[in-house]
Design a protein around this motif. Structure first.
Motif, mmCIF file in Angstrom:
data_model
loop_
_atom_site.group_PDB
_atom_site.id
_atom_site.type_symbol
_atom_site.label_atom_id
_atom_site.label_comp_id
_atom_site.label_asym_id
_atom_site.label_seq_id
_atom_site.Cartn_x
_atom_site.Cartn_y
_atom_site.Cartn_z
ATOM 1 N N ALA A 183 -32.231 16.320 -6.295
ATOM 2 C CA ALA A 183 -30.990 16.962 -5.847
ATOM 3 C C ALA A 183 -30.044 17.163 -7.021
ATOM 4 N N VAL A 184 -29.951 16.170 -7.898
ATOM 5 C CA VAL A 184 -29.074 16.278 -9.070
ATOM 6 C C VAL A 184 -29.504 17.467 -9.922
ATOM 7 N N GLU A 185 -30.805 17.603 -10.135
ATOM 8 C CA GLU A 185 -31.322 18.712 -10.941
ATOM 9 C C GLU A 185 -31.047 20.060 -10.271
ATOM 10 N N LEU A 186 -31.331 20.154 -8.980
ATOM 11 C CA LEU A 186 -31.129 21.423 -8.273
ATOM 12 C C LEU A 186 -29.659 21.843 -8.232
ATOM 13 N N MET A 187 -28.773 20.847 -8.143
ATOM 14 C CA MET A 187 -27.350 21.140 -8.020
ATOM 15 C C MET A 187 -26.624 21.079 -9.364
ATOM 16 N N GLY A 188 -27.368 20.940 -10.437
ATOM 17 C CA GLY A 188 -26.773 20.919 -11.761
ATOM 18 C C GLY A 188 -25.792 19.773 -11.959
ATOM 19 N N GLY A 189 -26.003 18.670 -11.243
ATOM 20 C CA GLY A 189 -25.130 17.509 -11.365
ATOM 21 C C GLY A 189 -23.816 17.633 -10.628
ATOM 22 N N LYS A 190 -23.552 18.761 -10.004
ATOM 23 C CA LYS A 190 -22.309 18.981 -9.242
ATOM 24 C C LYS A 190 -22.600 18.678 -7.781
ATOM 25 N N MET A 191 -22.512 17.412 -7.452
ATOM 26 C CA MET A 191 -22.921 16.949 -6.136
ATOM 27 C C MET A 191 -21.838 17.227 -5.094
ATOM 28 N N VAL B 76 -29.545 25.516 -1.663
ATOM 29 C CA VAL B 76 -30.080 25.867 -2.976
ATOM 30 C C VAL B 76 -31.165 26.918 -2.767
ATOM 31 N N LEU B 77 -30.992 28.059 -3.397
ATOM 32 C CA LEU B 77 -32.008 29.104 -3.362
ATOM 33 C C LEU B 77 -32.730 29.087 -4.697
ATOM 34 N N MET B 78 -34.064 29.087 -4.646
ATOM 35 C CA MET B 78 -34.853 29.142 -5.876
ATOM 36 C C MET B 78 -35.629 30.448 -5.892
ATOM 37 N N LEU B 79 -35.728 31.019 -7.057
ATOM 38 C CA LEU B 79 -36.455 32.267 -7.215
ATOM 39 C C LEU B 79 -37.952 31.986 -7.246
ATOM 40 N N GLU B 80 -38.748 33.012 -7.474
ATOM 41 C CA GLU B 80 -40.195 32.863 -7.486
ATOM 42 C C GLU B 80 -40.607 31.685 -8.364
ATOM 43 N N ASN B 81 -41.672 31.010 -7.947
ATOM 44 C CA ASN B 81 -42.225 29.870 -8.674
ATOM 45 C C ASN B 81 -41.208 28.750 -8.883
ATOM 46 N N PHE B 82 -40.266 28.615 -7.964
ATOM 47 C CA PHE B 82 -39.267 27.541 -7.976
ATOM 48 C C PHE B 82 -38.384 27.582 -9.218
ATOM 49 N N GLN B 83 -38.115 28.757 -9.721
ATOM 50 C CA GLN B 83 -37.325 28.913 -10.937
ATOM 51 C C GLN B 83 -35.861 29.189 -10.623
ATOM 52 N N ASN B 84 -35.007 28.870 -11.585
ATOM 53 C CA ASN B 84 -33.587 29.222 -11.567
ATOM 54 C C ASN B 84 -32.882 28.875 -10.257
ATOM 55 N N PRO B 85 -32.775 27.582 -9.918
ATOM 56 C CA PRO B 85 -32.094 27.217 -8.670
ATOM 57 C C PRO B 85 -30.648 27.698 -8.634
ATOM 58 N N GLN B 86 -30.254 28.241 -7.501
ATOM 59 C CA GLN B 86 -28.903 28.749 -7.297
ATOM 60 C C GLN B 86 -28.227 27.902 -6.224
ATOM 61 N N PRO B 87 -27.440 26.889 -6.615
ATOM 62 C CA PRO B 87 -26.752 26.077 -5.609
ATOM 63 C C PRO B 87 -25.547 26.815 -5.038
ATOM 64 N N ILE B 88 -25.425 26.772 -3.724
ATOM 65 C CA ILE B 88 -24.313 27.415 -3.027
ATOM 66 C C ILE B 88 -23.653 26.335 -2.182
ATOM 67 N N PRO B 89 -22.572 25.731 -2.711
ATOM 68 C CA PRO B 89 -21.946 24.609 -1.995
ATOM 69 C C PRO B 89 -21.196 25.047 -0.749
ATOM 70 N N GLY B 90 -21.103 24.126 0.206
ATOM 71 C CA GLY B 90 -20.313 24.360 1.410
ATOM 72 C C GLY B 90 -21.132 24.834 2.583
ATOM 73 N N TYR B 91 -20.476 24.812 3.740
ATOM 74 C CA TYR B 91 -21.089 25.324 4.965
ATOM 75 C C TYR B 91 -20.826 26.817 5.026
ATOM 76 N N HIS B 92 -21.834 27.613 5.391
ATOM 77 C CA HIS B 92 -21.682 29.068 5.450
ATOM 78 C C HIS B 92 -22.190 29.592 6.782
#
Length: 113
Positions: free
Chosen positions: A34-42, A48-64
């Motif tokens: 989780a720390v890695e996926l969220m870039g340490g911003k817990m 968290v959306l990851m692109l193809e092959n689990f690359q470049n995780p995009q954390p989107i904080p909050g309820y949407h």
């Protein structure tokens, strides 16, 4: 376009993902995955959306809500991110999912979800 999974960021067991071992890290009070996926911003909840092959995780904080999630999933799932900035895309995006489904209560999800 997506595989969805739910992860308890505070899970204490060790596990492997993509050839790497992850474990609970007391300093963050969270699992290193989780720390890695969220870039340490817990923050919780975070999608968290990851692109193809689990690359470049995009954390989107909050309820949407539905419209916001539709926008995120369209931007990444349709590969729009490859040729258009988020700002440009979000200014012109028109949601469609809510028109297709019955209204959902505006009540926030239960605690812990």
């Amino acid at each position: 376009n997506f595989y969805c999974l739910r992860l308890d960021a505070e899970r204490k067991d060790e596990f492997m993902f993509n050839g790497k071992s992850y474990h609970f890290e007391p300093q963050y009070r969270a699992n290193t995955f989780a720390v890695e996926l969220m870039g340490g911003k817990m923050s919780y909840p975070t999608t968290v959306l990851m692109l193809e092959n689990f690359q470049n995780p995009q954390p989107i904080p909050g309820y949407h809500g539905v419209s916001e999630m539709e926008m995120f999933l369209t931007y990444f799932g349709d590969n729009i991110y490859k040729h258009k900035s988020w700002d440009e895309f979000s200014k012109t995006y028109t949601p469609t999912w809510e028109k297709l489904s019955p209204p959902v209560s505006n009540t926030p999800p239960p605690v812990g979800h």
